[in-house]
Design a protein around this motif. Structure first.
Motif, PDB file in Angstrom:
ATOM      1  N   ALA A 204       0.742   3.504 -11.266  1.00 20.13           N
ATOM      2  CA  ALA A 204       0.814   4.268 -10.015  1.00 20.13           C
ATOM      3  C   ALA A 204       0.930   5.773 -10.253  1.00 20.13           C
ATOM      4  O   ALA A 204       0.298   6.569  -9.562  1.00 20.13           O
ATOM      5  N   TYR A 208      -1.922   8.384  -8.661  1.00 20.34           N
ATOM      6  CA  TYR A 208      -1.626   9.360  -7.613  1.00 20.34           C
ATOM      7  C   TYR A 208      -1.227  10.721  -8.183  1.00 20.34           C
ATOM      8  O   TYR A 208      -0.848  11.612  -7.434  1.00 20.34           O
ATOM      9  N   ILE A 219       6.628   3.762  -4.885  1.00 18.82           N
ATOM     10  CA  ILE A 219       5.270   3.225  -4.761  1.00 18.82           C
ATOM     11  C   ILE A 219       5.186   1.823  -5.356  1.00 18.82           C
ATOM     12  O   ILE A 219       4.579   0.920  -4.779  1.00 18.82           O
ATOM     13  N   GLU A 223       4.038  -1.536  -3.395  1.00 14.70           N
ATOM     14  CA  GLU A 223       2.911  -2.358  -3.834  1.00 14.70           C
ATOM     15  C   GLU A 223       3.335  -3.798  -4.119  1.00 14.70           C
ATOM     16  O   GLU A 223       2.530  -4.723  -3.976  1.00 14.70           O
ATOM     17  N   PHE A 250       8.170  12.647  -1.048  1.00 14.42           N
ATOM     18  CA  PHE A 250       6.820  12.190  -0.709  1.00 14.42           C
ATOM     19  C   PHE A 250       6.005  13.316  -0.076  1.00 14.42           C
ATOM     20  O   PHE A 250       4.828  13.499  -0.390  1.00 14.42           O
ATOM     21  N   PRO A 258       6.848   8.552   3.395  1.00 11.35           N
ATOM     22  CA  PRO A 258       6.852   7.220   2.767  1.00 11.35           C
ATOM     23  C   PRO A 258       6.370   6.132   3.725  1.00 11.35           C
ATOM     24  O   PRO A 258       5.651   5.218   3.318  1.00 11.35           O
ATOM     25  N   PHE A 261       2.594   6.285   3.966  1.00 12.97           N
ATOM     26  CA  PHE A 261       2.008   5.860   2.698  1.00 12.97           C
ATOM     27  C   PHE A 261       2.059   4.335   2.578  1.00 12.97           C
ATOM     28  O   PHE A 261       1.068   3.704   2.187  1.00 12.97           O
ATOM     29  N   TYR A 262       3.187   3.750   2.933  1.00 18.57           N
ATOM     30  CA  TYR A 262       3.365   2.299   2.888  1.00 18.57           C
ATOM     31  C   TYR A 262       2.379   1.608   3.824  1.00 18.57           C
ATOM     32  O   TYR A 262       1.737   0.611   3.472  1.00 18.57           O
ATOM     33  N   LEU A 265      -1.063   1.600   2.280  1.00 17.94           N
ATOM     34  CA  LEU A 265      -1.186   0.594   1.224  1.00 17.94           C
ATOM     35  C   LEU A 265      -1.438  -0.785   1.810  1.00 17.94           C
ATOM     36  O   LEU A 265      -2.298  -1.538   1.330  1.00 17.94           O
TER      37      LEU A 265
END
Length: 317
Positions: A204, A208, A219, A223, A250, A258, A261-262, A265
């Protein structure tokens, strides 16, 4: 002294990965320089016609499926459109090769064809990281490994790209000795970790371009928890930061919160499941942590511009 020669057949499925094919082939070519032409190889296709790789470059073949014969090793090569090869003549040929005792291998998404033919049940296997979640969901009788390649008894699978090189070098070492494999790797200017496959996906932090350990830890947690979604508090605690501090980190390193971003994903995982698996939209929603199909559909359309029910259909111009 009688030299044991090894016949290798590469089954090319349209839009196969050129780099994966060459990574599997080149160790054989180089080995022949040092070991009296112990390998022979040939390309076969579904219909005997040449096959274009995913980069558009055509590759000529020696025959169709009828010419597969009884190779020592059959390597199934596919990539973006492995479904093209999931037809009975191909699956029957794979099963026949298994019955005849051929070693079976697959690169990139080729593992889907081996799995569909039923010859990976009870084996450990891998495939391209984008398709791993769909592969795991579709074939529960396979021990799916998130590694670059796997050698398990009479089966070999590589996740794609240059990882096929390491797979073939390990096979070469088992077949003809570590000294020859090391010489081949050296000639190809390739550093390998002996019998130690790496992760199927680039870590990760590298993906990134983030070195901040708390962001990387967060992260990884995200994931690992796509279906059983964690709260931001749980993620912050697991990453060793407060929620507020994690949000600042973040924003500083990824220019996003966050939570956003989550969500991205989870939606990216959903897109891959819809593309590579046969799961229903509802099951994909559940697998990506959405208890409401309506909420999932809205979020998916906002992210990708298409409803999830249309993702398997060609986009119109």
């Amino acid at each position: 002294m009688l030299v044991r020669r090894h016949d290798v057949a590469f089954l090319l499925i349209p839009r196969f990965s050129m780099i994966a094919l060459f990574s599997a082939l080149e160790p054989l070519r180089v080995a022949n320089r040092f070991a009296e032409d112990i390998f022979s190889w040939r390309f076969v296709s579904m219909d005997g016609e040449g096959v274009a790789a995913s980069n558009g470059i055509p590759v000529s073949v020696s025959s169709g499926l009828e010419g597969v014969g009884k190779p020592d090793l059959l390597v199934v090569c596919s990539s973006y459109e492995h479904e093209i090869g999931m037809v009975q003549p191909v699956l029957n040929e794979i099963r026949r090769a298994a019955r005849n005792g051929s070693l079976l291998a697959a690169v990139d998404t080729g593992a889907f064809l081996l799995a569909e033919a039923g010859v990976l049940n009870g084996y450990r296997a891998t495939c391209h990281w984008e398709t791993l979640p769909a592969f795991r969901e579709t074939y529960p009788n396979i021990d799916v490994a998130e590694t670059t390649y796997v050698l398990d008894r009479g089966r070999m699978t590589a996740s794609g790209g240059a990882n096929a090189l390491d797979m073939m070098l390990d096979w070469l070492a088992a077949l003809e000795g570590e000294a020859l494999a090391a010489k081949v790797a050296d000639t190809l200017v390739h550093t390998r970790h002996l019998n130690h496959p790496g992760e199927a996906r680039i870590p990760a932090g590298s993906r990134y371009r983030v070195s901040e350990p708390r962001v990387v830890a967060a992260i990884r947690l995200m994931e690992a928890h796509i279906e059983d979604v964690l709260t931001m508090r749980d993620i912050a605690v697991g990453a060793g930061a407060s929620e507020r501090h994690l949000e600042r980190l973040f924003r500083a390193h990824l220019s996003v919160t966050p939570k956003t971003f989550y969500s991205q994903l989870r939606l990216e995982r959903a897109e891959r499941l819809l593309t590579y698996s046969r799961m229903s939209v509802r099951d994909v929603a559940l697998a990506c942590g959405y208890s409401s199909l309506a909420l999932f559909s809205r979020a998916f359309k906002a992210r990708f511009g298409r409803a999830p029910s249309l993702i398997r259909q060609p986009a119109t111009s």
